[in-house]
Design an enzyme around this catalytic site. Structure first.
Site, short mmCIF file in Angstrom:
data_model
loop_
_atom_site.label_atom_id
_atom_site.label_comp_id
_atom_site.label_asym_id
_atom_site.label_seq_id
_atom_site.Cartn_x
_atom_site.Cartn_y
_atom_site.Cartn_z
N ASP A 22 -6.70 12.60 2.37
CA ASP A 22 -7.84 11.81 1.84
C ASP A 22 -7.50 11.47 0.50
O ASP A 22 -7.31 12.03 -0.45
CB ASP A 22 -9.16 12.63 1.90
CG ASP A 22 -10.62 11.67 1.98
OD1 ASP A 22 -10.20 10.35 2.36
OD2 ASP A 22 -11.51 12.36 1.98
N HIS A 39 -2.92 3.36 0.00
CA HIS A 39 -2.15 3.95 1.36
C HIS A 39 -0.75 3.86 1.22
O HIS A 39 0.08 4.64 1.58
CB HIS A 39 -2.65 2.98 2.51
CG HIS A 39 -4.13 3.06 2.82
ND1 HIS A 39 -4.62 4.42 2.88
CD2 HIS A 39 -5.06 2.21 3.20
CE1 HIS A 39 -5.96 4.20 3.32
NE2 HIS A 39 -6.14 2.69 3.45
N LEU A 133 11.68 21.75 11.04
CA LEU A 133 10.19 21.74 10.72
C LEU A 133 9.53 20.81 11.89
O LEU A 133 10.26 19.62 12.27
CB LEU A 133 9.80 20.84 9.59
CG LEU A 133 8.54 20.62 9.22
CD1 LEU A 133 7.75 21.85 8.81
CD2 LEU A 133 8.25 19.68 8.27
C1 FPP Z 1 -7.55 8.17 3.84
O1 FPP Z 1 -7.80 7.71 2.49
C2 FPP Z 1 -6.48 8.12 4.18
C3 FPP Z 1 -6.09 7.57 5.44
C4 FPP Z 1 -7.18 6.58 6.40
C5 FPP Z 1 -4.87 7.65 6.29
C6 FPP Z 1 -3.65 6.95 5.74
C7 FPP Z 1 -2.55 7.85 5.43
C8 FPP Z 1 -1.42 7.49 4.90
C9 FPP Z 1 -1.19 5.83 4.64
C10 FPP Z 1 -0.62 8.34 4.40
C11 FPP Z 1 0.56 8.22 4.85
C12 FPP Z 1 0.74 8.62 6.40
C13 FPP Z 1 1.99 8.15 7.17
C14 FPP Z 1 2.05 8.68 8.77
C15 FPP Z 1 3.07 7.08 6.81
P1 FPP Z 1 -9.20 6.87 2.56
O2 FPP Z 1 -8.82 5.27 2.78
O3 FPP Z 1 -10.06 7.50 3.33
O4 FPP Z 1 -9.44 7.14 0.96
P2 FPP Z 1 -11.05 6.84 0.30
O5 FPP Z 1 -11.83 8.19 1.10
O6 FPP Z 1 -10.65 7.05 -0.95
O7 FPP Z 1 -11.41 5.56 0.64
#
Ligand code: FPP
Length: 240
Positions: A22, A39, A133
């Site tokens: 998060d 992201h 893993l």
């Molecule tokens: C939350 O941040 C994250 C996500 C919605 C998931 C996305 C994760 C990634 C891109 C990491 C890499 C993953 C892979 C599988 C390559 P948010 O948008 O909720 O953050 P905020 O709460 O600060 O708005």
């Protein structure tokens, strides 16, 4: 002095760590960047976290990449996230395979674009014999959705009420084959379960580092494991 896991008995190292990644959006906002830049940054640290898990003796890592609810984000963010997942998959799969990582999808494939389904299946097949893993990628995953899936499977199997037990549920979970997570980490200081591993986290230890996901690095992971190693897990029993 640099912290290490030296002297921590192996049974105090979590076998399975699950992470709610998060804070990408807030990481970007703090820097005046678009959310998608957050992201993207959140994919950069993932490589070192996967490697560090393997090095520390963690056997299963589950990451919450995209929830069933995330489809409701603005269309350009959803599209951007899909492009990021696609890029990361294309770029990292061979390296993950070389590192002995077994890739497993956790979630529902219905609703996922077919080009993606092909890639997921290809990645799972390619890495299925790797043992260093297990990396579970929760994508199009929701804990409630998973429980509905389990109930439907049990109904389809025609089980009588007496036959419904833990095993009947667990073999139908999307995570079947992975033990329950010992430690669940949610970055960014938020303290919510957000529909993640509702069944599986019944007795997990939780850890809430303040850092946003892109800043969660090897040292932060080490801190989480050290903190976990101090916890006294009782699983509803009394202290022995
Ligand atoms: C939350 O941040 C994250 C996500 C919605 C998931 C996305 C994760 C990634 C891109 C990491 C890499 C993953 C892979 C599988 C390559 P948010 O948008 O909720 O953050 P905020 O709460 O600060 O708005």
């Amino acid at each position: 002095m640099a912290k290490t896991l030296e002297g921590i008995p192996p049974e105090k190292i979590p076998t399975h760590i699950a992470i709610i990644m998060d804070g990408n959006g807030r990481w970007a906002k703090k820097r005046g960047l678009p959310r998608l830049a957050g992201h993207r940054a959140g994919t950069e640290n993932l490589r070192q976290i996967i490697e560090a898990c393997a090095e520390f003796g963690v056997k299963y890592l589950t990451i919450y990449a995209f929830s069933t609810e995330n489809w409701g984000r603005p269309a350009d963010e959803v599209e951007g996230l899909m492009n990021i997942f696609d890029d990361v998959f294309n770029r990292e799969l061979d390296e993950l395979h070389r590192q002995g990582v077994q890739l497993r999808h956790v979630g529902r494939l219905e609703g996922v674009r077919s080009s993606f389904i092909k890639k997921i299946k290809y990645g799972e097949e390619l890495t299925k014999d790797n043992r260093r893993l297990v990396l579970n990628v929760a994508f199009n995953y929701g804990g409630r959705d998973e429980l509905i899936h389990v109930i439907k499977k049990i109904v389809e199997e025609g089980l009588s009420p007496d036959e419904i037990d833990m095993e009947a549920v667990e073999k139908n979970l999307f995570t079947a084959g992975s033990p329950d997570p010992d430690l669940v980490i949610r970055t960014s200081g938020e303290q919510r379960i957000s529909n993640f591993l509702l069944w599986q986290s019944a007795y997990s230890e939780w850890f809430f580092p303040e850092v946003f996901w892109p800043d969660f690095n090897r040292e932060e992971l080490l801190n989480a494991i050290l903190e976990y190693s101090q916890r006294d897990r009782r699983f509803g029993l009394v202290q022995s």
